[in-house]
Design a protein around this motif. Structure first.
Motif, short mmCIF file in Angstrom:
data_model
loop_
_atom_site.label_atom_id
_atom_site.label_comp_id
_atom_site.label_asym_id
_atom_site.label_seq_id
_atom_site.Cartn_x
_atom_site.Cartn_y
_atom_site.Cartn_z
N GLY A 162 0.83 -1.19 0.00
CA GLY A 162 0.00 0.00 0.00
C GLY A 162 0.87 1.25 0.00
N ARG A 163 0.36 2.32 0.58
CA ARG A 163 1.11 3.57 0.67
C ARG A 163 2.12 3.47 1.81
NH1 ARG A 163 0.12 7.12 -3.61
NH2 ARG A 163 -2.01 6.76 -4.28
N GLY A 164 3.30 4.03 1.60
CA GLY A 164 4.29 3.98 2.68
C GLY A 164 5.65 4.38 2.17
N PRO A 165 6.66 4.40 2.99
CA PRO A 165 6.67 3.99 4.38
C PRO A 165 6.13 5.04 5.33
CG PRO A 165 8.86 4.68 3.75
CD PRO A 165 7.99 4.76 2.52
N TRP A 166 5.79 6.23 4.83
CA TRP A 166 5.26 7.29 5.69
C TRP A 166 3.75 7.24 5.67
CZ3 TRP A 166 8.40 7.96 1.45
CH2 TRP A 166 9.76 7.96 1.74
N GLU A 167 3.15 8.00 6.57
CA GLU A 167 1.70 8.04 6.66
C GLU A 167 1.13 8.88 5.53
OE1 GLU A 167 3.78 9.12 9.02
OE2 GLU A 167 3.36 8.11 10.90
N GLY A 168 -0.13 8.64 5.24
CA GLY A 168 -0.88 9.52 4.37
C GLY A 168 -0.84 9.17 2.91
N MET A 169 -1.52 9.99 2.12
CA MET A 169 -1.70 9.74 0.70
C MET A 169 -0.49 10.15 -0.14
SD MET A 169 -4.58 8.28 0.30
CE MET A 169 -4.91 8.47 -1.44
N GLU A 170 0.45 10.92 0.41
CA GLU A 170 1.58 11.40 -0.37
C GLU A 170 2.63 10.30 -0.58
OE1 GLU A 170 0.69 13.07 2.59
OE2 GLU A 170 -0.72 14.27 1.43
N ALA A 171 2.60 9.27 0.23
CA ALA A 171 3.61 8.21 0.15
C ALA A 171 3.40 7.37 -1.11
CB ALA A 171 3.52 7.34 1.39
N PHE A 172 4.47 6.75 -1.58
CA PHE A 172 4.42 5.94 -2.79
C PHE A 172 3.75 4.60 -2.53
CE2 PHE A 172 8.17 8.66 -3.39
CZ PHE A 172 7.80 9.29 -4.57
N LEU A 173 3.07 4.07 -3.56
CA LEU A 173 2.51 2.73 -3.48
C LEU A 173 3.64 1.72 -3.61
CD1 LEU A 173 -0.69 2.97 -5.69
CD2 LEU A 173 -0.60 2.33 -3.29
N GLY A 174 3.62 0.68 -2.77
CA GLY A 174 4.66 -0.34 -2.85
C GLY A 174 4.52 -1.34 -1.72
N ARG A 175 5.50 -2.21 -1.58
CA ARG A 175 5.55 -3.19 -0.48
C ARG A 175 6.57 -2.68 0.53
NH1 ARG A 175 3.50 -7.86 0.42
NH2 ARG A 175 2.83 -8.18 -1.72
N TYR A 176 6.16 -2.58 1.80
CA TYR A 176 7.00 -2.00 2.84
C TYR A 176 7.01 -2.91 4.07
CZ TYR A 176 6.51 2.10 -0.04
OH TYR A 176 6.54 2.95 -1.10
N ARG A 177 8.06 -2.77 4.87
CA ARG A 177 8.17 -3.51 6.13
C ARG A 177 8.79 -2.59 7.15
NH1 ARG A 177 10.60 -9.61 6.66
NH2 ARG A 177 10.56 -9.73 8.93
N SER A 178 8.23 -2.61 8.37
CA SER A 178 8.69 -1.71 9.41
C SER A 178 8.53 -2.37 10.78
CB SER A 178 7.87 -0.42 9.37
OG SER A 178 8.24 0.46 10.40
N LYS A 179 9.33 -1.91 11.72
CA LYS A 179 9.14 -2.27 13.12
C LYS A 179 7.89 -1.53 13.60
CE LYS A 179 13.01 -4.56 13.49
NZ LYS A 179 12.91 -6.00 13.37
N PRO A 180 7.03 -2.16 14.40
CA PRO A 180 5.81 -1.48 14.83
C PRO A 180 6.10 -0.20 15.62
CG PRO A 180 6.07 -3.57 15.99
CD PRO A 180 7.12 -3.51 14.93
N GLY A 181 7.21 -0.17 16.35
CA GLY A 181 7.56 1.02 17.12
C GLY A 181 7.89 2.23 16.25
N LYS A 182 8.14 2.02 14.96
CA LYS A 182 8.42 3.12 14.05
C LYS A 182 7.19 3.55 13.26
CE LYS A 182 13.24 2.13 13.62
NZ LYS A 182 14.41 2.50 12.89
N MET A 183 6.04 2.95 13.58
CA MET A 183 4.83 3.25 12.83
C MET A 183 3.93 4.26 13.55
SD MET A 183 3.97 -0.42 11.11
CE MET A 183 2.82 0.27 9.93
N PHE A 184 4.43 4.84 14.63
CA PHE A 184 3.71 5.90 15.31
C PHE A 184 4.72 6.86 15.88
CE2 PHE A 184 4.82 3.05 18.66
CZ PHE A 184 5.02 3.84 19.77
N ASN A 185 4.28 8.08 16.16
CA ASN A 185 5.14 9.08 16.75
C ASN A 185 5.01 8.97 18.27
OD1 ASN A 185 6.44 11.34 17.67
ND2 ASN A 185 5.49 12.72 16.20
N PRO A 186 6.11 8.72 19.01
CA PRO A 186 5.97 8.54 20.45
C PRO A 186 5.49 9.79 21.18
CG PRO A 186 8.28 8.49 19.81
CD PRO A 186 7.48 8.53 18.56
N MET A 187 5.66 10.98 20.60
CA MET A 187 5.11 12.19 21.20
C MET A 187 3.71 12.37 20.63
SD MET A 187 5.15 14.59 23.29
CE MET A 187 6.79 14.80 23.91
N VAL A 188 2.72 12.00 21.41
CA VAL A 188 1.34 11.99 20.93
C VAL A 188 0.63 13.25 21.42
CG1 VAL A 188 -0.83 10.71 20.95
CG2 VAL A 188 1.35 9.48 20.98
N GLU A 189 0.00 13.94 20.50
CA GLU A 189 -0.82 15.10 20.82
C GLU A 189 -2.28 14.68 20.83
OE1 GLU A 189 0.28 18.19 21.49
OE2 GLU A 189 2.38 17.78 21.11
#
Length: 175
Positions: free
Chosen positions: A71-98
Motif C-alpha cells: 500500500g502507501r508507505g513507508p510514511w503516513e498519508g496519501m503522499e507516500a508511494f505505493l509499494g511493499r513495505y516492512r517496518s518495526k511497529p515502534g516506528k509506525m507511530f510518533n511517540p510524542m502523541v498530541e
C-alpha cells in the motif's frame, strides 16, 4: 451453517443509532483452507448518516516484531508511494502523541504481521483499507492527558478501517 463448498458462514445483524436507527451486518466466513473472512457493511444507509470510519480492531502480542504491507508507505498519508513495505511497529507511530489522531497508512491491500522472525498473521483486503498501528489500546489512549510521551502498553493495537462507502472485507490467515 456450511454451504456446498465447505464454507462456514455466520451473519450477525447489528443496529446502530446514529442518531436514527441504522442497520449493519457483520459477516464471518471460514474456509476449509484456513482463511477467516470478516466483512462489515451498513445496510440501506444514506451518505449523510455514513460514519466517518468503520472497521476492525486487532490486539496483537507485544512480541510483534515487524509489520509488512502492500500500500502507501513507508510514511503516513496519501503522499507516500505505493509499494511493499516492512517496518518495526515502534516506528509506525510518533511517540510524542498530541490530542490529534495519528495518520494511518492509506490504500493498503495486504498486511503480514511478524513475531520473532516468523509470520503469524496474513491479512488481505478485497478493496483498499487504512492501517494504523498503536502502542496501546484506544481505550488506554482515551484515558491519557495530552501531550504525552507514549510508552508501549501490554499489546499492540492494529486498526483496519474502510476507505469506501460499501464496507470493509478482510481475509485473515493464522500461520
Amino acid at each position: 451453517r456450511h454451504d456446498e463448498s465447505g464454507l462456514c458462514i455466520i451473519k450477525v445483524p447489528i443496529r446502530y443509532f446514529l442518531p436514527d436507527a441504522v442497520n449493519a451486518e457483520l459477516k464471518y466466513v471460514i474456509s476449509p483452507e484456513g482463511w477467516l473472512e470478516i466483512g462489515f457493511s451498513f445496510k440501506d444507509i444514506s451518505r449523510a448518516l455514513m460514519p466517518a470510519r468503520a472497521g476492525l480492531r486487532l490486539r496483537v502480542s507485544p512480541a510483534l516484531s515487524d509489520v509488512e504491507w502492500l500500500g502507501r508507505g513507508p510514511w503516513e498519508g496519501m503522499e507516500a508511494f505505493l509499494g511493499r513495505y516492512r517496518s518495526k511497529p515502534g516506528k509506525m507511530f510518533n511517540p510524542m502523541v498530541e490530542l490529534v489522531e495519528p495518520i494511518a497508512r492509506r490504500q493498503v491491500k495486504s498486511v503480514v504481521l511478524w513475531c520473532g522472525g516468523q509470520v503469524n498473521f496474513e491479512i488481505q483486503g478485497r478493496k483498499f483499507f487504512s492501517l494504523l498501528v498503536l502502542p496501546a489500546s484506544t481505550d488506554e489512549l482515551r484515558k491519557i492527558n495530552f501531550p504525552v510521551l507514549m510508552e508501549r502498553g501490554e499489546a499492540w493495537e492494529i486498526l483496519f478501517d474502510n476507505e469506501g462507502d460499501d464496507g470493509l472485507l478482510l481475509r485473515f490467515r493464522v500461520k
